[in-house]
Write an enzyme that holds these catalytic residues in place. Structure first.
Site, mmCIF file in Angstrom:
data_model
loop_
_atom_site.group_PDB
_atom_site.id
_atom_site.type_symbol
_atom_site.label_atom_id
_atom_site.label_comp_id
_atom_site.label_asym_id
_atom_site.label_seq_id
_atom_site.Cartn_x
_atom_site.Cartn_y
_atom_site.Cartn_z
ATOM 1 N N GLU A 1 -73.342 34.342 -13.486
ATOM 2 C CA GLU A 1 -72.650 34.632 -12.135
ATOM 3 C C GLU A 1 -73.444 33.777 -11.118
ATOM 4 O O GLU A 1 -74.530 33.972 -10.639
ATOM 5 C CB GLU A 1 -72.995 36.116 -11.789
ATOM 6 C CG GLU A 1 -72.310 36.925 -12.781
ATOM 7 C CD GLU A 1 -72.058 38.366 -11.922
ATOM 8 O OE1 GLU A 1 -70.576 38.671 -11.962
ATOM 9 O OE2 GLU A 1 -72.800 38.949 -11.476
ATOM 10 N N SER B 1 -65.930 35.848 -8.046
ATOM 11 C CA SER B 1 -64.655 35.713 -7.346
ATOM 12 C C SER B 1 -63.522 35.506 -8.493
ATOM 13 O O SER B 1 -62.727 34.708 -8.252
ATOM 14 C CB SER B 1 -64.598 34.629 -6.302
ATOM 15 O OG SER B 1 -65.532 35.171 -5.263
ATOM 16 N N HIS C 1 -78.411 41.996 -12.299
ATOM 17 C CA HIS C 1 -77.353 41.609 -11.175
ATOM 18 C C HIS C 1 -77.895 40.994 -9.969
ATOM 19 O O HIS C 1 -78.811 41.341 -9.442
ATOM 20 C CB HIS C 1 -76.185 42.772 -10.891
ATOM 21 C CG HIS C 1 -75.110 42.122 -10.119
ATOM 22 N ND1 HIS C 1 -75.057 41.908 -8.769
ATOM 23 C CD2 HIS C 1 -73.828 41.695 -10.527
ATOM 24 C CE1 HIS C 1 -74.202 41.495 -8.496
ATOM 25 N NE2 HIS C 1 -73.253 41.396 -9.344
ATOM 26 N N TRP D 1 -67.966 47.862 -10.358
ATOM 27 C CA TRP D 1 -67.460 48.591 -8.980
ATOM 28 C C TRP D 1 -68.502 48.442 -7.747
ATOM 29 O O TRP D 1 -68.124 48.898 -6.736
ATOM 30 C CB TRP D 1 -66.815 49.819 -9.088
ATOM 31 C CG TRP D 1 -65.684 49.946 -9.907
ATOM 32 C CD1 TRP D 1 -64.748 48.807 -10.237
ATOM 33 C CD2 TRP D 1 -64.881 51.323 -10.576
ATOM 34 N NE1 TRP D 1 -63.559 49.237 -11.062
ATOM 35 C CE2 TRP D 1 -63.645 50.663 -10.950
ATOM 36 C CE3 TRP D 1 -64.908 52.580 -10.451
ATOM 37 C CZ2 TRP D 1 -62.953 51.453 -11.614
ATOM 38 C CZ3 TRP D 1 -64.282 53.534 -10.936
ATOM 39 C CH2 TRP D 1 -63.242 52.911 -11.602
ATOM 40 N N LYS D 2 -69.688 48.142 -8.193
ATOM 41 C CA LYS D 2 -70.757 48.263 -7.356
ATOM 42 C C LYS D 2 -70.726 49.669 -6.569
ATOM 43 O O LYS D 2 -70.781 50.650 -7.117
ATOM 44 C CB LYS D 2 -70.553 47.071 -6.013
ATOM 45 C CG LYS D 2 -70.268 45.590 -6.898
ATOM 46 C CD LYS D 2 -70.549 44.322 -6.087
ATOM 47 C CE LYS D 2 -70.284 43.196 -6.901
ATOM 48 N NZ LYS D 2 -70.592 41.924 -6.292
ATOM 49 N N GLY E 1 -65.759 41.725 -9.753
ATOM 50 C CA GLY E 1 -66.291 42.826 -8.690
ATOM 51 C C GLY E 1 -65.042 43.267 -8.003
ATOM 52 O O GLY E 1 -64.147 43.947 -8.357
ATOM 53 N N GLY E 2 -64.873 42.612 -7.084
ATOM 54 C CA GLY E 2 -63.706 42.908 -5.892
ATOM 55 C C GLY E 2 -62.557 43.032 -6.740
ATOM 56 O O GLY E 2 -61.862 43.913 -6.592
ATOM 57 N N GLY F 1 -68.323 37.379 -4.312
ATOM 58 C CA GLY F 1 -67.833 38.032 -3.260
ATOM 59 C C GLY F 1 -67.568 37.017 -1.973
ATOM 60 O O GLY F 1 -67.495 37.411 -1.001
#
Ligand code: PGA
Length: 228
Positions: free
Chosen positions: A150, A186, A84, A7-8, A207-208, A156
């Protein structure tokens, strides 16, 4: 298969509680949530498997803004992301600090998702394998260690590595270290089935698309479908 929702710096404790109540991981997949520090307590209380987004290499001390394995374990957190690319890019994380954080966390009994991946210009210059070799040279296989590949240019950006690019990088990583390898960058419900069906892709770091229960559940379901 392991699907981690990263979730950053999104989702405070209130949203975290709502998410965790609504989220039901499908059978056949291990789902992990990685909320920001302030939401860890709320997330752990839900009973889901929770990882932090970073962890320090000392048990305690004068290290402003850091968090220790001791504190995470007391909270009920099971693991941590380490290295990260956003930590490497914006907060001075190096291969050496990644090594220290990873070793200390594993020694303390936490699980670790250690992130590696090349920049766009490194890929263009044909240096992807050199970068991965350098970043992985500090890590040693461990039962509680997972690597996340990654590619930085895919994080992102909406640009995803092709399934072939992911498979090639994962196969290369597995020649260097014998641990499961997650793909990150992504990952969305529509590209997850193809990425996750590559032979050496053992899960995803999302992530997003992990911020919404619906899209994160769809990605978990894609993983469950592949291995069932
Ligand atoms: P993204 O982030 O899915 O939003 O690209 C992935 C990550 O940074 O782990």
């Amino acid at each position: 298969m392991l699907i981690a929702g990263h979730w950053k710096m999104y989702n405070g404790p209130g949203v975290t509680r709502e998410f965790c109540v609504a989220f039901e991981p499908p059978d056949g997949v291990e789902a992990v949530l990685c909320p920001p520090f302030g939401s860890l307590g709320a997330a752990v209380a839900s009973g889901h498997t929770i990882f932090a987004q970073n962890v320090h290499w000392q048990d305690e001390g004068a290290f402003t803004g850091e968090v220790s394995t001791k504190i995470l374990l007391e909270l009920g957190v099971e693991g941590a992301i380490v290295g990260h690319s956003e930590r490497r890019q914006y907060f001075g994380e190096t291969d050496e600090t990644v090594r220290m954080r990873t070793e200390h966390a594993l020694d303390a009994g936490l699980r670790v998702i250690a992130c590696v991946g090349e920049l766009e210009e490194e890929r263009e210059r044909g240096e992807t394998e050199d970068v991965l070799r350098r970043q992985l040279s500090v890590l040693t296989a461990h039962d509680a260690l997972v690597v996340a590949y990654e590619p930085v240019w895919a994080i992102g950006t909406g640009k995803t590595a092709t399934p072939e690019q992911a498979q090639d990088a994962h196969a290369f990583i597995k020649t260097l270290i014998d641990v499961p390898v997650l793909y990150g960058g992504s990952v969305k419900p529509d590209n997850a089935p193809e990425l996750l069906s590559q032979r050496d892709v053992d899960g995803a770091l999302v992530g997003g698309a992990s911020l919404e229960v619906e899209s994160f559940t769809a990605i978990c379901q894609a993983a469950a479908n592949i291995r069932s």
